[in-house]
Design a protein around this motif. Structure first.
Motif, PDB file in Angstrom:
ATOM      1  N   SER A 102      57.097  63.902  30.811  1.00 24.41           N
ATOM      2  CA  SER A 102      56.712  63.235  29.778  1.00 24.41           C
ATOM      3  C   SER A 102      55.256  62.505  29.831  1.00 24.41           C
ATOM      4  CB  SER A 102      57.645  62.177  29.174  1.00 24.41           C
ATOM      5  OG  SER A 102      58.946  62.770  28.962  1.00 24.41           O
ATOM      6  N   ASP A 103      55.084  61.943  31.034  1.00 26.45           N
ATOM      7  CA  ASP A 103      53.804  61.214  31.431  1.00 26.45           C
ATOM      8  C   ASP A 103      52.744  62.326  31.199  1.00 26.45           C
ATOM      9  OD1 ASP A 103      54.989  58.834  31.095  1.00 26.45           O
ATOM     10  OD2 ASP A 103      55.152  58.612  33.418  1.00 26.45           O
ATOM     11  N   ARG A 104      52.909  63.475  32.003  1.00 27.89           N
ATOM     12  CA  ARG A 104      51.972  64.528  32.125  1.00 27.89           C
ATOM     13  C   ARG A 104      51.789  65.245  30.825  1.00 27.89           C
ATOM     14  NH1 ARG A 104      53.332  68.584  36.863  1.00 27.89           N
ATOM     15  NH2 ARG A 104      51.317  69.616  35.897  1.00 27.89           N
ATOM     16  N   MET A 105      52.734  65.319  29.900  1.00 28.91           N
ATOM     17  CA  MET A 105      52.550  66.147  28.627  1.00 28.91           C
ATOM     18  C   MET A 105      51.779  65.074  27.660  1.00 28.91           C
ATOM     19  SD  MET A 105      56.098  68.073  27.829  1.00 28.91           S
ATOM     20  CE  MET A 105      57.249  68.413  29.444  1.00 28.91           C
ATOM     21  N   LEU A 106      52.232  63.741  27.888  1.00 28.55           N
ATOM     22  CA  LEU A 106      51.273  62.806  26.974  1.00 28.55           C
ATOM     23  C   LEU A 106      49.929  62.536  27.177  1.00 28.55           C
ATOM     24  CD1 LEU A 106      54.002  59.647  26.905  1.00 28.55           C
ATOM     25  CD2 LEU A 106      53.198  61.095  25.011  1.00 28.55           C
ATOM     26  N   GLN A 107      49.439  63.302  28.259  1.00 33.36           N
ATOM     27  CA  GLN A 107      47.866  63.358  28.488  1.00 33.36           C
ATOM     28  C   GLN A 107      47.357  64.601  27.747  1.00 33.36           C
ATOM     29  OE1 GLN A 107      47.494  63.852  32.799  1.00 33.36           O
ATOM     30  NE2 GLN A 107      48.345  61.875  33.211  1.00 33.36           N
ATOM     31  N   VAL A 108      48.083  65.460  27.161  1.00 31.56           N
ATOM     32  CA  VAL A 108      47.830  66.552  26.057  1.00 31.56           C
ATOM     33  C   VAL A 108      48.311  66.490  24.939  1.00 31.56           C
ATOM     34  CG1 VAL A 108      47.928  69.165  26.186  1.00 31.56           C
ATOM     35  CG2 VAL A 108      48.094  68.283  28.217  1.00 31.56           C
ATOM     36  N   ILE A 109      49.348  66.019  24.687  1.00 32.11           N
ATOM     37  CA  ILE A 109      49.963  65.938  23.088  1.00 32.11           C
ATOM     38  C   ILE A 109      50.267  64.306  22.878  1.00 32.11           C
ATOM     39  CG2 ILE A 109      50.981  68.199  23.044  1.00 32.11           C
ATOM     40  CD1 ILE A 109      53.742  66.776  23.833  1.00 32.11           C
ATOM     41  N   ASP A 110      50.381  63.914  21.717  1.00 30.75           N
ATOM     42  CA  ASP A 110      50.797  62.565  21.545  1.00 30.75           C
ATOM     43  C   ASP A 110      52.084  62.454  21.282  1.00 30.75           C
ATOM     44  OD1 ASP A 110      51.729  63.238  18.769  1.00 30.75           O
ATOM     45  OD2 ASP A 110      49.713  63.427  17.768  1.00 30.75           O
ATOM     46  N   SER A 111      52.516  61.179  21.290  1.00 27.25           N
ATOM     47  CA  SER A 111      53.881  60.782  21.400  1.00 27.25           C
ATOM     48  C   SER A 111      54.995  61.276  20.086  1.00 27.25           C
ATOM     49  CB  SER A 111      54.217  59.288  21.185  1.00 27.25           C
ATOM     50  OG  SER A 111      53.475  58.647  20.190  1.00 27.25           O
ATOM     51  N   ARG A 112      54.126  61.836  19.084  1.00 24.07           N
ATOM     52  CA  ARG A 112      55.019  62.374  17.841  1.00 24.07           C
ATOM     53  C   ARG A 112      55.231  63.812  18.412  1.00 24.07           C
ATOM     54  NH1 ARG A 112      52.116  59.642  12.508  1.00 24.07           N
ATOM     55  NH2 ARG A 112      53.084  57.695  12.687  1.00 24.07           N
ATOM     56  N   GLN A 113      54.433  64.241  18.994  1.00 27.93           N
ATOM     57  CA  GLN A 113      54.432  65.714  19.376  1.00 27.93           C
ATOM     58  C   GLN A 113      55.678  65.839  20.712  1.00 27.93           C
ATOM     59  OE1 GLN A 113      50.429  66.503  19.900  1.00 27.93           O
ATOM     60  NE2 GLN A 113      50.521  68.212  18.663  1.00 27.93           N
ATOM     61  N   LEU A 114      55.576  64.796  21.199  1.00 27.28           N
ATOM     62  CA  LEU A 114      56.701  64.789  22.314  1.00 27.28           C
ATOM     63  C   LEU A 114      58.205  64.483  21.797  1.00 27.28           C
ATOM     64  CD1 LEU A 114      57.007  64.885  25.579  1.00 27.28           C
ATOM     65  CD2 LEU A 114      56.734  62.207  25.640  1.00 27.28           C
ATOM     66  N   MET A 115      58.090  63.681  20.874  1.00 26.43           N
ATOM     67  CA  MET A 115      59.474  63.691  20.116  1.00 26.43           C
ATOM     68  C   MET A 115      59.686  64.694  19.249  1.00 26.43           C
ATOM     69  SD  MET A 115      60.616  60.272  20.391  1.00 26.43           S
ATOM     70  CE  MET A 115      61.991  60.402  19.009  1.00 26.43           C
ATOM     71  N   THR A 130      46.869  72.715  19.009  1.00 29.23           N
ATOM     72  CA  THR A 130      45.531  73.476  18.704  1.00 29.23           C
ATOM     73  C   THR A 130      45.498  74.527  19.939  1.00 29.23           C
ATOM     74  OG1 THR A 130      44.474  72.033  20.171  1.00 29.23           O
ATOM     75  CG2 THR A 130      44.365  71.560  17.813  1.00 29.23           C
ATOM     76  N   PRO A 131      44.633  75.533  19.767  1.00 28.54           N
ATOM     77  CA  PRO A 131      44.607  76.641  20.986  1.00 28.54           C
ATOM     78  C   PRO A 131      44.455  75.805  22.174  1.00 28.54           C
ATOM     79  CG  PRO A 131      43.683  77.227  19.016  1.00 28.54           C
ATOM     80  CD  PRO A 131      43.996  76.041  18.631  1.00 28.54           C
ATOM     81  N   GLU A 132      43.514  74.663  22.294  1.00 29.79           N
ATOM     82  CA  GLU A 132      42.972  74.164  23.553  1.00 29.79           C
ATOM     83  C   GLU A 132      44.230  73.487  23.940  1.00 29.79           C
ATOM     84  OE1 GLU A 132      41.257  73.583  20.303  1.00 29.79           O
ATOM     85  OE2 GLU A 132      39.786  75.138  20.751  1.00 29.79           O
ATOM     86  N   ASP A 133      44.959  72.628  23.168  1.00 34.41           N
ATOM     87  CA  ASP A 133      46.110  71.795  23.622  1.00 34.41           C
ATOM     88  C   ASP A 133      47.263  72.799  24.201  1.00 34.41           C
ATOM     89  OD1 ASP A 133      44.803  69.707  22.922  1.00 34.41           O
ATOM     90  OD2 ASP A 133      46.143  69.296  20.944  1.00 34.41           O
ATOM     91  N   ALA A 134      47.213  74.118  23.551  1.00 31.06           N
ATOM     92  CA  ALA A 134      48.445  74.827  23.961  1.00 31.06           C
ATOM     93  C   ALA A 134      48.163  75.569  25.332  1.00 31.06           C
ATOM     94  CB  ALA A 134      48.373  76.169  22.912  1.00 31.06           C
ATOM     95  N   GLN A 135      46.880  75.711  25.638  1.00 31.62           N
ATOM     96  CA  GLN A 135      46.426  76.009  26.971  1.00 31.62           C
ATOM     97  C   GLN A 135      46.675  75.215  28.097  1.00 31.62           C
ATOM     98  OE1 GLN A 135      42.062  77.083  26.746  1.00 31.62           O
ATOM     99  NE2 GLN A 135      42.662  78.734  28.313  1.00 31.62           N
ATOM    100  N   LYS A 136      46.806  73.760  27.614  1.00 32.98           N
ATOM    101  CA  LYS A 136      46.832  72.641  28.594  1.00 32.98           C
ATOM    102  C   LYS A 136      48.539  72.483  28.710  1.00 32.98           C
ATOM    103  CE  LYS A 136      42.315  70.394  27.735  1.00 32.98           C
ATOM    104  NZ  LYS A 136      41.921  69.320  26.867  1.00 32.98           N
ATOM    105  N   PHE A 137      49.110  72.538  27.465  1.00 30.51           N
ATOM    106  CA  PHE A 137      50.435  72.192  27.343  1.00 30.51           C
ATOM    107  C   PHE A 137      51.621  73.218  28.160  1.00 30.51           C
ATOM    108  CE2 PHE A 137      54.667  72.664  24.973  1.00 30.51           C
ATOM    109  CZ  PHE A 137      55.027  71.560  25.033  1.00 30.51           C
TER     110      PHE A 137
END
Length: 165
Positions: A107-120, A43-50
């Motif tokens: 990975s831990d930092r990204m998991l605060q913004v995206i879910d585990s499926r997105q990380l995979m 999402t635009p909000e997630d992208a801004q954080k990610f």
């Protein structure tokens, strides 16, 4: 005067090559961002954080790689002492350990913004992008070899025609 002209020409050639490399690097980076964005469906909000987290991670990963590449470039196994070889092996392990630690931390930092499926999906997208890039490089190399072969054949044909005339 000739030396100054030659030096200026070399400088301009190097500058042009660097600009082309930088332009190519930017194109590659843009393509990578597009692929990752598509695969993650941010999402635009997630992208801004990610993206700031990912860019920081990429920069640190690149620095790690450059450090080891520079060390390897300056290392000659044929002339290295036992101690220098041991130091190179140790540096290789240290770089791998830093990379693993970096992956865990980010990975831990990204998991605060995206879910585990997105990380995979991110990991898969990075691997797929690298494969696509290597495939394109192979294709370019193959095209260059084919082009060089055609030029050789044309030159040989011209030489034969000159001899026959």
């Amino acid at each position: 005067m000739k030396k100054i002209l030659f030096a200026t020409l070399m400088f301009l050639t190097a500058t042009f090559a660097h600009a082309q490399n930088e332009e190519a690097r930017q194109k590659i980076e843009s393509a990578k961002i597009a692929l990752i964005s598509e695969r993650l469906g941010l999402t635009p909000e997630d992208a801004q954080k990610f993206w700031p987290i990912y860019n920081e991670y990429s920069q640190k990963r690149r620095e790690n790689h450059i450090e080891f590449s520079n060390a390897r470039r300056n290392f000659n196994p044929e002339t290295a002492t036992e101690q220098e070889t041991q130091e190179m092996l140790k540096l290789g392990r240290e770089v791998k350990e830093r990379q693993l630690k970096l992956e865990g931390e980010y990975s831990d930092r990204m998991l605060q913004v995206i879910d585990s499926r997105q990380l995979m999906s991110l990991q898969n997208a990075e691997r797929d992008f690298k494969k696509m890039l290597l495939d394109r490089l192979d294709q370019r190399r193959q095209q260059q070899q084919n082009s060089n072969e055609q030029l050789r054949k044309q030159n040989n044909e011209r030489m034969r025609n000159k001899r026959n005339n």
